[in-house]
Design a protein around this motif. Structure first.
Motif, mmCIF file in Angstrom:
data_model
loop_
_atom_site.group_PDB
_atom_site.id
_atom_site.type_symbol
_atom_site.label_atom_id
_atom_site.label_comp_id
_atom_site.label_asym_id
_atom_site.label_seq_id
_atom_site.Cartn_x
_atom_site.Cartn_y
_atom_site.Cartn_z
ATOM 1 N N LEU A 224 -3.516 15.176 -11.973
ATOM 2 C CA LEU A 224 -3.167 13.794 -11.718
ATOM 3 C C LEU A 224 -2.943 13.052 -13.113
ATOM 4 O O LEU A 224 -3.702 12.913 -13.852
ATOM 5 N N GLU A 225 -1.496 12.734 -13.250
ATOM 6 C CA GLU A 225 -1.103 12.074 -14.388
ATOM 7 C C GLU A 225 -0.575 10.797 -14.158
ATOM 8 O O GLU A 225 0.748 10.540 -13.701
ATOM 9 N N LEU A 226 -1.552 9.650 -14.119
ATOM 10 C CA LEU A 226 -1.108 8.217 -13.842
ATOM 11 C C LEU A 226 -0.470 7.533 -15.163
ATOM 12 O O LEU A 226 -0.887 7.914 -16.111
ATOM 13 N N SER A 227 0.376 6.695 -14.750
ATOM 14 C CA SER A 227 1.011 6.145 -15.806
ATOM 15 C C SER A 227 0.378 4.763 -16.073
ATOM 16 O O SER A 227 -0.794 4.602 -15.424
ATOM 17 N N GLN A 228 0.500 4.202 -17.224
ATOM 18 C CA GLN A 228 -0.420 2.933 -17.841
ATOM 19 C C GLN A 228 -0.411 2.079 -16.690
ATOM 20 O O GLN A 228 -1.432 1.336 -16.438
ATOM 21 N N ARG A 229 0.727 1.628 -16.063
ATOM 22 C CA ARG A 229 0.836 0.676 -15.040
ATOM 23 C C ARG A 229 0.172 0.940 -14.058
ATOM 24 O O ARG A 229 -0.817 -0.157 -13.532
ATOM 25 N N GLN A 230 -0.115 2.263 -13.456
ATOM 26 C CA GLN A 230 -0.605 2.419 -12.463
ATOM 27 C C GLN A 230 -2.043 2.405 -12.803
ATOM 28 O O GLN A 230 -3.129 1.990 -11.808
ATOM 29 N N ILE A 231 -2.741 2.594 -13.891
ATOM 30 C CA ILE A 231 -3.991 2.685 -14.422
ATOM 31 C C ILE A 231 -4.430 1.598 -14.388
ATOM 32 O O ILE A 231 -5.656 1.014 -13.752
ATOM 33 N N GLU A 232 -3.625 0.237 -14.701
ATOM 34 C CA GLU A 232 -3.978 -1.111 -14.870
ATOM 35 C C GLU A 232 -4.152 -1.548 -13.306
ATOM 36 O O GLU A 232 -5.015 -2.481 -13.138
ATOM 37 N N LEU B 103 1.462 7.336 -6.173
ATOM 38 C CA LEU B 103 0.713 8.319 -6.629
ATOM 39 C C LEU B 103 1.240 9.749 -6.174
ATOM 40 O O LEU B 103 0.782 10.788 -6.846
ATOM 41 N N SER B 104 1.972 9.939 -5.068
ATOM 42 C CA SER B 104 2.245 11.352 -4.669
ATOM 43 C C SER B 104 3.286 12.220 -5.716
ATOM 44 O O SER B 104 3.438 13.022 -5.842
ATOM 45 N N ARG B 105 3.893 10.868 -6.579
ATOM 46 C CA ARG B 105 4.792 11.639 -7.699
ATOM 47 C C ARG B 105 4.013 12.200 -8.733
ATOM 48 O O ARG B 105 4.888 12.613 -9.506
ATOM 49 N N VAL B 106 2.813 11.729 -9.015
ATOM 50 C CA VAL B 106 2.040 12.211 -10.161
ATOM 51 C C VAL B 106 1.175 13.146 -10.067
ATOM 52 O O VAL B 106 0.247 13.470 -10.980
ATOM 53 N N ILE B 107 1.150 13.680 -8.811
ATOM 54 C CA ILE B 107 0.064 14.661 -8.435
ATOM 55 C C ILE B 107 0.864 16.200 -8.562
ATOM 56 O O ILE B 107 1.809 16.202 -8.070
ATOM 57 N N SER C 238 -1.810 17.702 -0.365
ATOM 58 C CA SER C 238 -2.890 16.858 -0.642
ATOM 59 C C SER C 238 -2.695 15.588 0.211
ATOM 60 O O SER C 238 -1.643 15.321 0.853
ATOM 61 N N LEU C 239 -3.944 14.841 0.300
ATOM 62 C CA LEU C 239 -3.793 13.642 1.206
ATOM 63 C C LEU C 239 -4.280 12.374 0.367
ATOM 64 O O LEU C 239 -5.294 12.551 -0.343
ATOM 65 N N ILE C 240 -3.461 11.580 0.256
ATOM 66 C CA ILE C 240 -3.414 10.312 -0.488
ATOM 67 C C ILE C 240 -3.711 9.043 0.411
ATOM 68 O O ILE C 240 -3.171 8.773 1.351
ATOM 69 N N LEU C 241 -4.682 8.431 -0.158
ATOM 70 C CA LEU C 241 -5.085 7.055 0.454
ATOM 71 C C LEU C 241 -5.299 5.774 -0.278
ATOM 72 O O LEU C 241 -5.625 6.022 -1.313
ATOM 73 N N VAL C 242 -4.552 5.071 -0.004
ATOM 74 C CA VAL C 242 -4.496 3.641 -1.073
ATOM 75 C C VAL C 242 -4.889 2.716 0.139
ATOM 76 O O VAL C 242 -4.627 2.449 1.251
ATOM 77 N N GLY C 243 -5.923 1.780 -0.506
ATOM 78 C CA GLY C 243 -6.542 0.690 0.333
ATOM 79 C C GLY C 243 -6.696 -0.621 -0.471
ATOM 80 O O GLY C 243 -6.635 -0.392 -1.682
ATOM 81 N N ARG C 244 -7.061 -1.466 0.524
ATOM 82 C CA ARG C 244 -7.278 -2.848 -0.192
ATOM 83 C C ARG C 244 -8.114 -3.935 0.776
ATOM 84 O O ARG C 244 -8.007 -3.594 1.955
ATOM 85 N N LEU D 94 0.866 -1.259 -0.208
ATOM 86 C CA LEU D 94 -0.048 -0.028 -0.017
ATOM 87 C C LEU D 94 0.986 0.966 -0.056
ATOM 88 O O LEU D 94 0.578 2.310 -0.692
ATOM 89 N N TRP D 95 1.946 1.356 0.878
ATOM 90 C CA TRP D 95 2.748 2.349 0.783
ATOM 91 C C TRP D 95 3.458 2.667 -0.492
ATOM 92 O O TRP D 95 3.687 3.894 -0.844
ATOM 93 N N PHE D 96 3.735 1.648 -1.057
ATOM 94 C CA PHE D 96 4.480 1.569 -2.558
ATOM 95 C C PHE D 96 3.646 2.335 -3.534
ATOM 96 O O PHE D 96 4.010 3.206 -4.103
ATOM 97 N N GLN D 97 2.209 1.829 -3.229
ATOM 98 C CA GLN D 97 1.369 2.554 -4.342
ATOM 99 C C GLN D 97 1.069 3.918 -4.164
ATOM 100 O O GLN D 97 0.971 4.780 -4.958
ATOM 101 N N ALA D 98 0.977 4.290 -2.527
ATOM 102 C CA ALA D 98 0.721 5.657 -2.361
ATOM 103 C C ALA D 98 1.906 6.541 -2.806
ATOM 104 O O ALA D 98 1.675 7.885 -3.172
ATOM 105 N N ILE D 99 3.038 6.077 -2.344
ATOM 106 C CA ILE D 99 4.053 6.939 -2.726
ATOM 107 C C ILE D 99 4.258 7.180 -4.340
ATOM 108 O O ILE D 99 4.428 8.150 -4.770
#
Length: 451
Positions: free
Chosen positions: A66-74, A52-56, A130-136, A45-50
């Motif tokens: 927000l510019e998501l990469s193709q891998r993030q979108i998938e 996201l913080s790089r593309v905001i 900004s405040l980023i939340l990633v969960g599963r 989760l932290w890996f995904q949150a970090i």
């Protein structure tokens, strides 16, 4: 009051320790797996949150791009138990973006990891505050953890039961010798004193215990046999003089007699009564000694004076038997009971006179060395056989052959003598003289006379 068996006590202690160890081991295993699982989930989760913080990118006026990469979108569009979602909020609380806008997620108050029902979420600050939340969802992992806990409980229960069964068996094997010891001890009775415990199949510790019991049984058997023999001998010793008293009394009462005749018939009665009195007094002395009811005077005295006085009193008896008493004495201070020591010496010297040969000699010698006083009484009689010397100090024991019952005595003199010497912390022994006779050797502790 009923008591639990040692086997149950051992098993209870064993069960308590086993259960405690099993619970501790199961808990540590479960806690370690759970901690590892949560760490792995949080790391993802932290890996995904970090990421996201790089593309905001802040666009000004409180707007963000927000510019998501193709891998993030998938990754955020995946479905399944391990599907990851995100939500991003502006500093003012406005939702910037979310992977699933329909999902209602309350805005967190700060950074960190949190549990929300069956979901695990990681929160951190991104660009522009900004405040980023990633969960599963972690329902699958939690189900696996519950299954693991059930498995640990089941395996632990089976293991504990198996260990307890083994402990019950081993405790029974270990305590089996104790049962044999108990059974053997219970079978010992007055009619069966020969029972002993078999130590050939026992461990060293229990074999030592069983050997101690066997030695105790040996002492009990010896004491019982000695008591039985003592009672029989006492009865025998008293029966003869008592029979004389009864027969003489009955004979005297059959018809009128003269005064002289009555005197003649009363004389055997008097002698028999004296003999019985001697036996009874000797028995009382030994009985009181056995019971610890006899106290000895502890005073400084010169053993030489006691020996001289005793020999002087016995000289008339020696003269009657044509026996000479020789003395070689030395100054020998000791601590003890003068009357009791005189009694012991009188018994030894008296026996040396009675069991001597006409024209014989009794030599009484003393020596003091190495902190001891040695008193030796030697006679010129026939001596004592080796098998008799081992029993000479037993109560009522008499040497057949040369030292027969023809000689007056109660058979208790040497037993009383040994008790007196032992009570004074000394020793007494007997051996045959060279070339003839018997030699009694008494040793007492030497004591300095106080000034």
């Amino acid at each position: 009051m009923p008591t639990r068996s040692l086997r149950w006590k051992l098993l209870s202690w064993y069960a308590s320790m086993t259960c405690a160890l099993a619970i501790a081991a199961g808990y540590l295993m479960y806690a370690n797996v759970r901690r590892t699982t949560e760490r792995n989930i949080d790391a993802g989760l932290w890996f995904q949150a970090i990421g996201l913080s790089r593309v905001i990118v802040p666009a000004g006026d409180g707007r963000f791009e927000l510019e998501l990469s193709q891998r993030q979108i998938e990754r955020f569009n995946e479905e399944g138990d391990d599907a990851v979602y995100y939500s991003i909020w502006a500093p003012n609380g406005k939702l910037i973006d979310a992977s699933d806008p329909a999902r209602e997620i309350p805005m967190p108050t700060g950074e960190g990891a949190r549990d929300r029902g069956d979901y695990r979420e990681a929160v951190l600050h991104g660009a522009g505050d900004s405040l980023i939340l990633v969960g599963r969802s972690v329902a699958a992992e939690r189900a696996q953890l519950r299954n693991l806990a059930a498995l640990i409980l089941a395996v632990g229960t089976v293991g504990v039961l198996a260990v307890l069964a083994t402990g019950w068996f081993l405790a029974g094997r270990a305590l089996a010798p104790i049962k044999r010891i108990s059974s053997a001890a219970a079978s010992v009775s007055a009619s069966n004193l020969s029972e002993r415990i078999d130590v050939t199949r026992m461990e060293t510790e229990l074999a030592d215990l069983a050997t101690s019991f066997n030695e105790a049984f040996d002492r009990i058997q010896h004491a019982f046999e000695q008591q039985t023999r003592f009672t029989a001998d006492a009865s025998h010793e008293l029966r003869t003089p008592l029979s004389i008293v009864l027969s003489q009394a009955e004979l005297a009462l059959r018809q009128p007699r003269s005064e002289e005749e009555y005197r003649e018939m009363l004389e055997p009665i008097r002698r028999a009564a004296q003999r019985m009195k001697g036996v009874v007094e000797g028995l009382l002395t030994l009985a009181r000694a056995d019971a610890g009811q006899t106290s000895l005077d502890q005073s400084h005295l010169d053993l030489r004076e006691v020996v001289e006085d005793t020999c002087k009193l016995l000289e008339p008896i020696a003269a009657e038997r044509n026996v000479t008493i020789g003395q070689r004495l030395v100054h020998a201070p000791v601590i003890g009971d003068r009357d009791r020591l005189a009694e012991a010496i009188a018994n030894l010297v008296g026996n040396a006179i009675r069991y001597n040969v006409p024209g014989g000699r009794v030599e009484v010698t003393m020596a003091a060395d190495n902190g001891e006083v040695s008193l030796r009484i030697a006679d010129t009689g026939p001596g004592i056989a080796e098998e008799d010397r081992k029993l000479i100090f037993d109560r009522f024991y008499r040497v057949d052959k040369a030292r027969s019952r023809a000689v007056d005595g109660t058979g208790l003199g040497l037993a009383i003598t040994k008790w007196i010497i032992d009570a004074h912390g000394g020793t007494i022994s007997v051996q045959n003289g060279d070339p003839i006779g018997a030699v009694f050797d008494v040793r007492l502790k030497y004591a300095d006379v106080p000034t």
